[in-house]
Each structure stands twice: as C-alpha cells, then as structure tokens.
Scaffold this motif. Structure first.
Motif, mmCIF file in Angstrom:
data_model
loop_
_atom_site.group_PDB
_atom_site.id
_atom_site.type_symbol
_atom_site.label_atom_id
_atom_site.label_comp_id
_atom_site.label_asym_id
_atom_site.label_seq_id
_atom_site.Cartn_x
_atom_site.Cartn_y
_atom_site.Cartn_z
ATOM 1 N N GLY A 50 0.691 -1.095 0.019
ATOM 2 C CA GLY A 50 -0.059 0.036 0.112
ATOM 3 C C GLY A 50 0.795 1.267 -0.051
ATOM 4 O O GLY A 50 2.046 1.183 -0.277
ATOM 5 N N CYS A 51 0.286 2.297 0.197
ATOM 6 C CA CYS A 51 0.806 3.689 0.235
ATOM 7 C C CYS A 51 1.683 3.916 1.573
ATOM 8 O O CYS A 51 1.523 2.997 2.419
ATOM 9 C CB CYS A 51 -0.295 4.818 0.246
ATOM 10 S SG CYS A 51 -1.458 4.797 -1.416
ATOM 11 N N GLU A 52 2.682 4.625 1.321
ATOM 12 C CA GLU A 52 3.542 4.955 2.608
ATOM 13 C C GLU A 52 2.612 5.427 3.513
ATOM 14 O O GLU A 52 1.424 6.152 3.183
ATOM 15 C CB GLU A 52 4.357 6.031 2.177
ATOM 16 C CG GLU A 52 5.587 5.284 1.270
ATOM 17 C CD GLU A 52 6.562 6.442 0.782
ATOM 18 O OE1 GLU A 52 7.869 6.144 1.248
ATOM 19 O OE2 GLU A 52 6.362 7.472 0.358
ATOM 20 N N GLU A 53 3.057 5.251 4.924
ATOM 21 C CA GLU A 53 2.022 5.770 6.114
ATOM 22 C C GLU A 53 2.024 7.224 6.106
ATOM 23 O O GLU A 53 3.029 7.956 5.614
ATOM 24 C CB GLU A 53 2.758 5.186 7.334
ATOM 25 C CG GLU A 53 2.610 3.621 7.307
ATOM 26 C CD GLU A 53 3.203 3.003 8.893
ATOM 27 O OE1 GLU A 53 3.041 3.935 9.597
ATOM 28 O OE2 GLU A 53 3.368 1.980 8.934
ATOM 29 N N GLY A 54 0.573 7.723 6.131
ATOM 30 C CA GLY A 54 0.567 9.016 6.026
ATOM 31 C C GLY A 54 0.060 9.676 4.672
ATOM 32 O O GLY A 54 -0.387 10.823 4.461
#
Ligand code: FES
Length: 150
Positions: free
Chosen positions: A78-82
């Motif tokens: 998934g996307c990077e955290e934040g």
C-alpha cells in the motif's frame, strides 16, 4: 507422497517457483508495479497482482483465502504511511496483516509467508526489489503445506 513430504521437509529444489499473490493498492503500489514494467525492470513473474482500491479493503479472510487457494506467499502493498488516499487504510491493513501473521504461525503455515510493504507510485525499483525479496524468502520456506499436502 515423497519421503520429503512424509517428513514435512520443504521442497527447496531449484525448480520450485512459488505462487505469490500481491494485493496492491490502486494509487501507489499498483502504479509502482506498472512503473517497474514500463522501466523494464527485471522482477519475478510469479507475482500475481490483484488491484484493490486501498489496502484498507484487505480483510483477514481474503489473506487466508489466498493461501487456501494455493498461494505460497502473499504480499499486501500500500501507500506509504501518512499518504493513504483513504486516510488510514494502510494503518488498518498493517494491523490485519500482523493479526493474520499470528494466525499463520498458529496453524503452522508460518507468518513469514505474508508481508506488508509501503511504497509510493514512483517506486518502481522498490516494487521490483520487494518482488525479488519475497520470492527468495518463499523459495527458502518451500511450498505452502496447503499445496504439498503436509
Ligand atoms: Fe493506498 Fe490506502 S489508498 S493504501
């Protein structure tokens, strides 16, 4: 049944090509996989990508079902955290992956067969690297006991 299967020894023969399912979020990791392809980066072809709107959509049952259906390894990317487009979907996914790893350990499949990665859409090289890393890890672990009949 072979002697190795009877003794529950993983088949680490060089011809073992693990089946790996990758749940990739549309916004980041799927785009990174696409970029890796566009950049003609070399990565294993045994990764089957399933595009999902967000890793927050991944459910523990989906992950277990992938193993039941024959996957030797599963990736959630998934996307990077934040940077999740649905605010905290990747954080929810991280918790579900952690929980599922424990289930996999408890039932004897091994939590190391499941991993979560975070990357941006610009990280084609990172996608290629994680695909190689996971393939090598699963090769060392051998076929899933679900597939080997152990
Ligand atoms: Fe990518 Fe949520 S939109 S992980």
């Amino acid at each position: 049944m072979t002697e190795a299967q009877e003794k529950n020894i993983p088949d680490v023969s060089s011809d073992f090509e693990p089946k790996i399912v990758a749940f990739c979020c549309h916004y980041c990791s799927y785009a990174a996989a696409d970029l890796a392809g566009s950049m003609r980066l070399d990565y294993p072809t045994n990764i089957k990508i399933l595009k999902i709107p967000c890793t927050g959509k991944v459910d523990v049952l989906y992950l277990l079902r992938a193993f039941e259906d024959g996957a030797d390894g599963v990736i959630v990317a998934g996307c990077e955290e934040g940077t999740c487009h649905f605010i905290n979907g990747n954080i929810k996914a991280k918790k579900k992956v952690k929980y599922t790893k424990k289930i996999l350990d408890d039932i004897g499949l091994g939590g190391d067969r499941l991993e979560m990665y975070n990357l941006s859409a610009a990280m084609g090289q990172k996608f290629a690297d994680l695909a190689k890393e996971m393939t090598e890890r699963i090769k060392k672990l051998g076929p899933s006991p679900v597939n080997s009949g152990a």
